[in-house]
Design an enzyme around this catalytic site. Structure first.
Site, PDB file in Angstrom:
ATOM      1  N   ASP A 128      20.070  26.747  26.147  1.00 54.30           N
ATOM      2  CA  ASP A 128      21.046  25.833  26.744  1.00 54.30           C
ATOM      3  C   ASP A 128      20.780  24.403  26.266  1.00 54.30           C
ATOM      4  OD1 ASP A 128      18.761  25.317  28.212  1.00 54.30           O
ATOM      5  OD2 ASP A 128      19.772  25.333  30.168  1.00 54.30           O
ATOM      6  N   SER A 129      19.697  24.213  25.466  1.00 51.51           N
ATOM      7  CA  SER A 129      19.507  22.960  24.722  1.00 51.51           C
ATOM      8  C   SER A 129      20.704  22.689  23.815  1.00 51.51           C
ATOM      9  CB  SER A 129      18.224  23.021  23.896  1.00 51.51           C
ATOM     10  OG  SER A 129      18.179  24.217  23.134  1.00 51.51           O
TER      11      SER A 129
ATOM     12  N   ASP B  65      20.196  32.140  26.698  1.00 50.85           N
ATOM     13  CA  ASP B  65      19.757  31.314  27.824  1.00 50.85           C
ATOM     14  C   ASP B  65      20.872  31.267  28.865  1.00 50.85           C
ATOM     15  OD1 ASP B  65      17.573  29.860  28.697  1.00 50.85           O
ATOM     16  OD2 ASP B  65      17.976  28.108  27.446  1.00 50.85           O
TER      17      ASP B  65
ATOM     18  N   LYS C 242      17.361  34.656  29.284  1.00 56.20           N
ATOM     19  CA  LYS C 242      16.275  33.820  29.803  1.00 56.20           C
ATOM     20  C   LYS C 242      16.819  32.993  30.960  1.00 56.20           C
ATOM     21  CE  LYS C 242      14.569  30.034  27.518  1.00 56.20           C
ATOM     22  NZ  LYS C 242      14.848  28.984  28.531  1.00 56.20           N
TER      23      LYS C 242
ATOM     24  N   GLU D  93      15.447  30.053  34.221  1.00 59.32           N
ATOM     25  CA  GLU D  93      14.385  29.143  34.644  1.00 59.32           C
ATOM     26  C   GLU D  93      14.009  29.386  36.096  1.00 59.32           C
ATOM     27  OE1 GLU D  93      15.537  25.084  33.860  1.00 59.32           O
ATOM     28  OE2 GLU D  93      15.887  25.472  31.722  1.00 59.32           O
TER      29      GLU D  93
ATOM     30  N   GLU E 230       6.637  25.616  29.468  1.00 58.86           N
ATOM     31  CA  GLU E 230       7.053  24.358  28.821  1.00 58.86           C
ATOM     32  C   GLU E 230       6.313  23.171  29.411  1.00 58.86           C
ATOM     33  OE1 GLU E 230      11.237  23.867  28.191  1.00 58.86           O
ATOM     34  OE2 GLU E 230      11.049  21.745  27.668  1.00 58.86           O
TER      35      GLU E 230
HETATM   36  O1  KIV Z   1      17.057  25.682  25.709  1.00 59.11           O
HETATM   37  C1  KIV Z   1      16.037  25.775  24.993  1.00 59.11           C
HETATM   38  O2  KIV Z   1      16.041  25.429  23.792  1.00 59.11           O
HETATM   39  C2  KIV Z   1      14.828  26.321  25.596  1.00 59.11           C
HETATM   40  C3  KIV Z   1      13.570  26.371  24.788  1.00 59.11           C
HETATM   41  C4  KIV Z   1      13.129  25.028  24.347  1.00 59.11           C
HETATM   42  C5  KIV Z   1      12.490  27.121  25.466  1.00 59.11           C
HETATM   43  O3  KIV Z   1      14.882  26.734  26.732  1.00 59.11           O
HETATM   44 NA    NA Z   2      16.732  26.285  27.882  1.00 57.66          NA
END
Ligand code: KIV
Ligand code: NA
Length: 264
Positions: free
Chosen positions: A45-46, A84, A114, A116, A182
């Site tokens: 989600d980055s 994510d 993934k 959080e 992280e």
């Molecule tokens: O969104 C992302 O890029 C991440 C990683 C940096 C672990 O969650």
């Molecule tokens: Na992320």
């Protein structure tokens, strides 16, 4: 060749083999990283920041991430692709979490999701695992909680380390196949790694985790500013900037296109 699976990931920990994970958001980079042998690609989600230009991961939606995730699956052949789950798609409850996760698997071909958090999202993790969806956890500096943290800062110092350890063990007990750590002190990341049977994936967690992950634009030096934990393995910012300037100069001066770029 077949794709990397959760079984391969588990076997790597038994063999004490470290492995790299990178983010990817499009087919071309997914193909490059796949062919470079990166076994796991994360459509993070980055993307909120590096693709969509937001200043946090909070605004990005499932609908924003689905096309990017589908492109990464199409661009890769061997890597496991992890999707994510964005802010708001799983915190609200088990049914919402299950529908977000199933959308990613059905509509993109992603192989895992993934999310959080630790004990507070355990029911969601258990429901996904029960539904046959591999789950990667994410603890420590979880950027979707930036407003609660009051900024991006190291997590898990002192007593918070015990809480993180308890969250990691709870995720493993709930059936998560791996967990991202992280921005945590290296001794905590090392202790969690030694305590878990599932692999830990560090980002700003020192050298003792089973795997590492970076946002590819940080790794390749495309983003202008990065955190202390990032190593820039190339200077793509300079490279791309110089390419754009050369192109502009040659168009303005008439050097490009030359005869060899021209149909007759
Ligand atoms: O969104 C992302 O890029 C991440 C990683 C940096 C672990 O969650
Ligand atoms: Na992320």
């Amino acid at each position: 060749g077949r794709r990397v699976t959760v079984r391969d990931i588990a076997a790597a920990k038994e063999r004490h083999e470290k492995w790299p994970m990178l983010t990817a958001y499009d087919a071309l980079t997914a193909r490059i990283f796949d062919e470079a042998g990166i076994p796991v690609l994360l459509v993070g989600d980055s993307a909120a920041m590096v693709v969509y230009g937001y200043d946090s991961t909070i605004p990005v939606t499932v609908d924003d991430l689905i096309p990017l995730t589908a492109a990464v699956v199409r661009g890769s052949k061997r890597a496991m692709v992890v999707a994510d789950l964005p802010f708001g798609s799983y915190q609200t409850g088990v049914p919402e979490a299950l529908s977000a996760a199933t959308r990613f698997l059905k509509e993109t071909g992603a192989h895992a999701v993934k999310l959080e958090g630790g004990r507070r999202i355990l029911p969601q993790v258990e429901a996904m695992v029960a539904a046959g969806i591999p789950v990667m956890g994410h603890l420590g500096l979880t950027p979707q909680s930036v407003n609660a943290f009051g900024g991006y800062r190291v997590q898990g110092r002192g007593q918070d380390g015990d809480e993180l350890m308890a969250d990691a063990k709870a995720l493993q007990a709930a059936g998560a196949f791996s967990v991202v750590l992280e921005c945590v002190p290296e001794d905590l990341a090392a202790r969690v790694t030694a305590s878990l049977a599932i692999p830990t994936i560090g980002i700003g967690g020192g050298n003792q985790t089973d795997a590492q992950v970076l946002v590819w634009q940080d790794m390749a030096g495309l983003t202008p500013r990065t955190a202390k934990f990032v190593k820039r393995f190339a200077d793509m910012n300079t490279l791309l900037s110089e390419a754009a300037r050369s192109y502009a100069d040659e168009v303005v001066s008439g050097v490009y296109p030359a005869p060899e770029h021209t149909y007759r």
